[in-house]
Design a protein around this motif. Structure first.
Motif: not given
Length: 265
Positions: A28-56
């Motif tokens: 939240e603080n990043l967005n308020e500080a001018g970060v307008i976009g992020i590409l979150n990249c998964s690395s493991s099978y488990e991180s795919i689920r976590k990445t989807c939670e974050i982008i949603n």
């Protein structure tokens, strides 16, 4: 305080355990500080689920899903189909990655396994017409060889660590060069030469956070607003205005990821 740049971090790992204690507040603080976009990249099978939670959860964060070469043994036939289904069902998944080859660590899966898993992801990217996020560590020859097998696929060579000659070959194939905080390190002479060679319209900036924080924050947990140091270092190397560079690298990302409608943010 708002950042003086409009930052789009083209490679981050906010699913990493290093952010478990304060992930939501930090984002939240990043967005308020001018970060307008992020590409979150998964690395493991488990991180795919976590990445989807974050982008949603966060409107300005997009996702790339795939299995990192260090975890290539995790990719089964069923999981490959699951990855395809996730991509098809979630419009915020805009790339396949982080995928590729890593020959640095002896404990990584065998090279033949890594190459097979890399090719399987490239097939998905070709079928779904998506860019890829490629990890290449001490595997330049084999990485380039597989990239050439799929001329229809474009993407990013993340955390570029190769030579000027390797960069030229990647550019010929239509790839973009991802630059991390390593460019701010004193021993980054080879990367500086690469940046001099690569046209501005084929450069991207990324943190790979929580790893590889740029100077003056080297050794700390990395985060997306630290990209300002990367922008300023590249601008110095390319002898252009840093704010112009900021706009140009953002446009590069929108173009590659087909996010043109966001380009005026």
């Amino acid at each position: 305080m708002a950042n003086k740049y409009k930052i789009f971090d083209s490679h981050a790992h906010y699913d990493d355990g290093a952010f478990d204690i304060d992930r939501d507040e930090l984002i939240e603080n990043l967005n308020e500080a001018g970060v307008i976009g992020i590409l979150n990249c998964s690395s493991s099978y488990e991180s795919i689920r976590k990445t989807c939670e974050i982008i949603n959860k966060w409107s300005f964060i997009y996702g790339a899903v795939g299995i990192h070469p260090e975890n290539a043994n995790e990719l089964t036939g069923n999981r490959l189909e699951e990855i395809k289904d996730i991509i098809k069902s979630n419009p915020k998944v805009i790339a396949v990655g982080e995928i590729g080859l890593d020959y640095y660590w002896e404990e990584n899966p065998p090279r033949d396994v890594q190459k097979e898993v890399f090719r399987k992801h490239m097939i998905i990217a070709k079928e779904l017409n998506l860019p890829v996020i490629i990890h290449d560590r001490d595997a330049h020859k084999d990485t380039l060889s597989i990239m050439k097998e799929f001329p229809e696929v474009k993407g990013i060579v993340h955390c570029f660590s190769g030579s000027v000659e390797f960069a030229r070959e990647c550019l010929k194939l239509g790839y973009y060069i991802g630059v991390t905080g390593v460019v701010t390190f004193k021993n980054a002479k080879k990367l500086v030469e690469v940046i001099k060679e690569v046209p501005v319209d084929r450069l991207l900036v990324e943190t790979d956070c929580p790893y590889m924080a740029p100077e003056p924050n080297r050794g700390k947990r990395n985060k997306s607003d630290y990209i300002e140091y990367i922008i300023e270092r590249i601008a110095l190397i390319k002898e252009i205005d840093p704010k112009q560079l900021n706009l140009r690298v953002n446009e590069n990302f929108y173009r590659l990821m087909k996010l043109e409608k966001y380009s005026k943010m």
